[in-house]
Design an enzyme around this catalytic site. Structure first.
Site, PDB file in Angstrom:
ATOM      1  N   GLY A 153     -21.798 -36.625  50.127  1.00 30.69           N
ATOM      2  CA  GLY A 153     -22.637 -35.942  51.118  1.00 30.69           C
ATOM      3  C   GLY A 153     -21.731 -35.105  52.017  1.00 30.69           C
ATOM      4  N   ARG A 154     -22.211 -34.865  53.243  1.00 31.75           N
ATOM      5  CA  ARG A 154     -21.435 -34.010  54.154  1.00 31.75           C
ATOM      6  C   ARG A 154     -20.029 -34.557  54.390  1.00 31.75           C
ATOM      7  NH1 ARG A 154     -26.796 -33.285  57.172  1.00 31.75           N
ATOM      8  NH2 ARG A 154     -26.631 -35.535  57.292  1.00 31.75           N
ATOM      9  N   SER A 174     -21.911 -40.685  43.055  1.00 26.80           N
ATOM     10  CA  SER A 174     -22.851 -40.510  44.151  1.00 26.80           C
ATOM     11  C   SER A 174     -24.107 -41.335  43.910  1.00 26.80           C
ATOM     12  CB  SER A 174     -23.215 -39.024  44.279  1.00 26.80           C
ATOM     13  OG  SER A 174     -24.231 -38.878  45.219  1.00 26.80           O
ATOM     14  N   ILE A 230     -14.957 -45.536  55.628  1.00 31.38           N
ATOM     15  CA  ILE A 230     -15.344 -44.958  56.925  1.00 31.38           C
ATOM     16  C   ILE A 230     -16.872 -44.881  57.029  1.00 31.38           C
ATOM     17  CG2 ILE A 230     -13.252 -43.653  57.479  1.00 31.38           C
ATOM     18  CD1 ILE A 230     -16.204 -42.139  55.624  1.00 31.38           C
ATOM     19  N   ARG A 232     -19.955 -47.670  56.196  1.00 33.16           N
ATOM     20  CA  ARG A 232     -20.493 -48.852  56.859  1.00 33.16           C
ATOM     21  C   ARG A 232     -19.922 -50.078  56.161  1.00 33.16           C
ATOM     22  NH1 ARG A 232     -21.860 -46.071  60.490  1.00 33.16           N
ATOM     23  NH2 ARG A 232     -23.907 -45.835  61.435  1.00 33.16           N
ATOM     24  N   ASP A 256     -12.410 -48.616  58.877  1.00 33.82           N
ATOM     25  CA  ASP A 256     -12.896 -48.266  60.213  1.00 33.82           C
ATOM     26  C   ASP A 256     -14.198 -48.987  60.515  1.00 33.82           C
ATOM     27  OD1 ASP A 256     -12.963 -46.788  62.669  1.00 33.82           O
ATOM     28  OD2 ASP A 256     -14.479 -45.456  61.810  1.00 33.82           O
ATOM     29  N   GLU A 261     -19.828 -55.874  62.926  1.00 29.39           N
ATOM     30  CA  GLU A 261     -19.075 -55.352  64.075  1.00 29.39           C
ATOM     31  C   GLU A 261     -19.622 -55.916  65.378  1.00 29.39           C
ATOM     32  OE1 GLU A 261     -19.186 -51.120  63.707  1.00 29.39           O
ATOM     33  OE2 GLU A 261     -18.244 -51.167  61.745  1.00 29.39           O
ATOM     34  N   HIS A 279     -14.141 -48.731  64.406  1.00 24.16           N
ATOM     35  CA  HIS A 279     -15.273 -47.812  64.204  1.00 24.16           C
ATOM     36  C   HIS A 279     -15.140 -46.583  65.115  1.00 24.16           C
ATOM     37  CE1 HIS A 279     -19.719 -47.616  62.787  1.00 24.16           C
ATOM     38  NE2 HIS A 279     -19.201 -46.392  62.918  1.00 24.16           N
TER      39      HIS A 279
HETATM   40  C1  DGY Z   1     -22.372 -42.771  62.926  1.00 21.39           C
HETATM   41  O1  DGY Z   1     -22.521 -41.691  63.472  1.00 21.39           O
HETATM   42  O2  DGY Z   1     -23.214 -43.274  62.194  1.00 21.39           O
HETATM   43  C2  DGY Z   1     -21.099 -43.461  63.239  1.00 21.39           C
HETATM   44  O3  DGY Z   1     -20.669 -44.253  62.194  1.00 21.39           O
HETATM   45  C3  DGY Z   1     -21.296 -44.285  64.486  1.00 21.39           C
HETATM   46  O4  DGY Z   1     -22.150 -45.336  64.224  1.00 21.39           O
END
Ligand code: DGY
Length: 313
Positions: A153-154, A174, A230, A232, A256, A261, A279
């Site tokens: 994705g982005r 993907s 990076i 979830r 991250d 969390e 995070h």
């Molecule tokens: C998001 O923008 O989803 C970041 O991971 C912060 O939660």
């Protein structure tokens, strides 16, 4: 009277000042045990909720806000918001895509570099005054490798753009779609992991992607492989990851995000082959200010009777 908002995560100071000036902003008690009583006394009349991607809409909150009309997420991820429940109550939801893409991608590269170039060890060498007496900590080359990206994705695409300067190969898998961007596509995550030295997790969290990076994928990456997450914590089987890192079945990890969390399992914190961050993918002044501004713009549009700028629902 300005609309009343409940805010459960602060914005960057400039947009926060705008929010405070334009809305009747209320904060629930820091003590979780005091919240039900607070909500019972103050929940009626609250029309907007400002929250973060990490907090989302905590269970039971929507029920305590009978007049809620909009949830403005200060983040791109909406995995902690029950969208079906929002639709059922005709509550609109906005998020902050795009403005954080570059920073999150930068952090992914930083975590990779930390794993390979061992920057904390190098810094300790200097700070502890070991240099120039002891051997400098030797690292591993980070360029010219086989890079795999889960989720193009982005953010995944921004990681790919950065990696294109590293002189290796880029492949991807993907879960949601198969864009044609000139990178090799792998149908399965195991096949992608087998073909990668570094595997970046950039897929959005959902029921479909939960524990998608499982024991098999981790082992396919192998003892020299590095996993960078990076996205979830829920996308990775954290217990399997910790075990593989400890047993040497995975070379290293740059993390991250975590399953629960702000809890980072002690096992992960003790491992030397892990780079950890709290995070902070989007946590630069510039991006947090832009995210906060977008939150306020979405609220202004909604309460001004206009379209949301970045709607989720
Ligand atoms: C998001 O923008 O989803 C970041 O991971 C912060 O939660």
């Amino acid at each position: 009277m300005p609309p009343a908002l409940l805010q459960i995560g602060a914005l960057h100071h400039e947009p926060q000042a705008l929010l405070d000036a334009r809305y009747d902003v209320r904060h629930w008690p820091g003590d979780a045990a005091a919240r039900p009583a607070w909500l019972a006394a103050n929940g009626a009349g609250i029309e907007g909720l400002v929250t973060t991607g990490g907090l989302g809409v905590p269970p039971g909150l929507v029920e305590a806000l009978p007049d809620l009309r909009i949830v403005a997420i200060n983040g791109v991820g909406f995995d902690r918001v029950d969208l079906a429940a929002m639709r059922a109550r005709d509550i609109r939801v906005s998020n902050t895509p795009d403005v954080l893409t570059d920073d999150v991608a930068d952090l992914a590269i930083a975590l990779m570099l930390n794993c390979f170039r061992r920057l904390p060890a190098a810094e300790r060498h200097v700070r502890d005054g070991v240099w120039p007496r002891g051997e400098v900590p030797l690292a591993r080359r980070a360029s010219g490798l086989r890079y795999g990206i889960v989720g193009l994705g982005r953010i995944g695409q921004a990681i790919a753009r950065r990696l294109s300067g590293f002189g290796g190969s880029i492949a991807y898998s993907s879960p949601t779609r198969r864009p044609h961007l000139g990178h090799a596509y792998h149908e399965t995550l195991v096949s992608l992991a087998q073909a990668s030295d570094v595997l970046f997790v950039a897929a959005a969290a959902s029921a479909a992607t939960a524990h998608m990076i499982d024991r098999e994928v981790i082992e396919a990456l192998g003892p020299n492989g590095v996993l960078v997450n990076i996205a979830r914590g829920s996308v990775v089987d954290e217990a399997a990851l910790e075990e593989a890192l400890r047993d040497g079945r995975l070379g290293g990890a740059g993390l991250d995000v975590f399953a629960e969390e702000p809890v980072v399992p002690e096992g992960l914190r003790e491992l030397p082959n892990v780079a950890l961050a709290p995070h902070v993918g989007s946590a630069t002044h510039e991006t947090r200010a832009a995210m906060g501004a977008l939150v306020v713009e979405n609220l202004d549009s909604f309460f001004g009777g206009r379209e949301l700028l970045t709607p989720v629902v």
